[in-house]
Design a protein around this motif. Sequence first.
Motif, mmCIF file in Angstrom:
data_model
loop_
_atom_site.group_PDB
_atom_site.id
_atom_site.type_symbol
_atom_site.label_atom_id
_atom_site.label_comp_id
_atom_site.label_asym_id
_atom_site.label_seq_id
_atom_site.Cartn_x
_atom_site.Cartn_y
_atom_site.Cartn_z
ATOM 1 N N SER A 10 -12.680 -19.355 11.665
ATOM 2 C CA SER A 10 -11.356 -19.386 12.283
ATOM 3 C C SER A 10 -11.241 -20.530 13.276
ATOM 4 O O SER A 10 -10.228 -21.199 13.361
ATOM 5 N N ALA A 11 -12.322 -20.756 14.028
ATOM 6 C CA ALA A 11 -12.296 -21.814 15.035
ATOM 7 C C ALA A 11 -12.165 -23.188 14.397
ATOM 8 O O ALA A 11 -11.599 -24.104 14.984
ATOM 9 N N SER A 12 -12.712 -23.346 13.164
ATOM 10 C CA SER A 12 -12.682 -24.660 12.518
ATOM 11 C C SER A 12 -11.409 -24.860 11.707
ATOM 12 O O SER A 12 -11.175 -25.941 11.185
ATOM 13 N N SER A 13 -10.579 -23.817 11.588
ATOM 14 C CA SER A 13 -9.360 -23.919 10.802
ATOM 15 C C SER A 13 -8.326 -24.764 11.525
ATOM 16 O O SER A 13 -8.159 -24.665 12.747
ATOM 17 N N ARG A 14 -7.631 -25.596 10.761
ATOM 18 C CA ARG A 14 -6.570 -26.430 11.314
ATOM 19 C C ARG A 14 -5.282 -26.151 10.564
ATOM 20 O O ARG A 14 -5.304 -25.698 9.418
ATOM 21 N N SER A 15 -4.154 -26.432 11.210
ATOM 22 C CA SER A 15 -2.850 -26.195 10.594
ATOM 23 C C SER A 15 -2.153 -27.522 10.315
ATOM 24 O O SER A 15 -2.136 -28.420 11.173
ATOM 25 N N PHE A 16 -1.586 -27.626 9.122
ATOM 26 C CA PHE A 16 -0.851 -28.824 8.727
ATOM 27 C C PHE A 16 0.511 -28.429 8.167
ATOM 28 O O PHE A 16 0.694 -27.316 7.658
ATOM 29 N N ILE A 17 1.451 -29.360 8.272
ATOM 30 C CA ILE A 17 2.779 -29.196 7.695
ATOM 31 C C ILE A 17 2.951 -30.245 6.604
ATOM 32 O O ILE A 17 2.772 -31.441 6.851
ATOM 33 N N VAL A 18 3.289 -29.794 5.411
ATOM 34 C CA VAL A 18 3.558 -30.696 4.288
ATOM 35 C C VAL A 18 5.059 -30.693 4.033
ATOM 36 O O VAL A 18 5.661 -29.619 3.862
ATOM 37 N N THR A 19 5.673 -31.863 4.041
ATOM 38 C CA THR A 19 7.086 -31.971 3.692
ATOM 39 C C THR A 19 7.214 -32.927 2.521
ATOM 40 O O THR A 19 6.476 -33.924 2.427
ATOM 41 N N LEU A 20 8.153 -32.647 1.624
ATOM 42 C CA LEU A 20 8.325 -33.509 0.459
ATOM 43 C C LEU A 20 9.746 -33.427 -0.062
ATOM 44 O O LEU A 20 10.467 -32.453 0.161
ATOM 45 N N SER A 21 10.140 -34.476 -0.756
ATOM 46 C CA SER A 21 11.416 -34.502 -1.462
ATOM 47 C C SER A 21 11.253 -35.360 -2.702
ATOM 48 O O SER A 21 10.494 -36.327 -2.713
#
Length: 292
Positions: A10-21
């Motif tokens: 859990s500590a090594s988990s990172r969050s990313f946002i992917v946007t596309l069109s």
Amino acid sequence: MSSEQSRGDSASSRSFIVTLSCADQPGIVHAVSGALLQTGCNITESQQFESPETGTFFMRVAVSTSASQSAVSEALAPVATAFGMQLNVFDAAQPARTLIMCSREGHALNDLLFQHRAGMLSVEVPLIVSNHEDLRPMAEFYGVPFVYLPVTKDTKAEAEAQLLELVREHQIDVVVLARYMQILSDDLCRELTGRAINIHHSFLPSFKGAKPYHQAHARGVKLIGATAHYVTADLDEGPIIEQEVIRVNHAQTPQQFVALGRDVEGRTLATAVQWHAQHRVLLDGTRTVVFN
């Protein structure tokens, strides 16, 4: 799996946002989801929209993973090529570096700085730029560097060049016009396409010019509000991000109209900045798609 291992993962988990069109076509969601799965991404939020006017497909996906940002981008690159996508991967923990511009009215600036200090906005404010000195004390109160950049007809081009240099120097992601009362040149608007946000009262195209709330009061309007939009060369006509209205009545004075208008302007601008910083706004020609 032991509890210690679980806490470590859990500590090594990172969050990313992917946007596309891209042009709408079969298989987009499946391809994107498959590439994310192969990279060890857990999808925590997913929204899609197909624009009937332009035939464009839009998607915003939030993921958590132990993979790096570059690894996620590399996994999605073949999908982006195959579907002709405009695709971006953002670090959800990275606040948007925001340059705020203002003139003499401080209500919108104060709302942004207060929410930033309170941890309510996903932004970082490295500096404030103004064509007047009036709001320097407010910037100093919040501990944000203040740059005085006067603008006249003869110095406009030089001032805008200095502004762009500040944008590059401070690695600015978004420029926010918090009641900045100067018209930006067409060249500057193009340079900042999709990353400059403005706020104004929602009466436009009616009640232009000085004292719009007084004009509205004289005409007996029943609704006042604000519009936050991206800046374009077409003055106050850029793609709209957020709007808000409130009711008013005949018993209220022009001064009360102004006070109410300032309040709604500050809230509307802060909301638009937050949505932009969270990568929830995608451009669809002259319109926006807002995943909120």
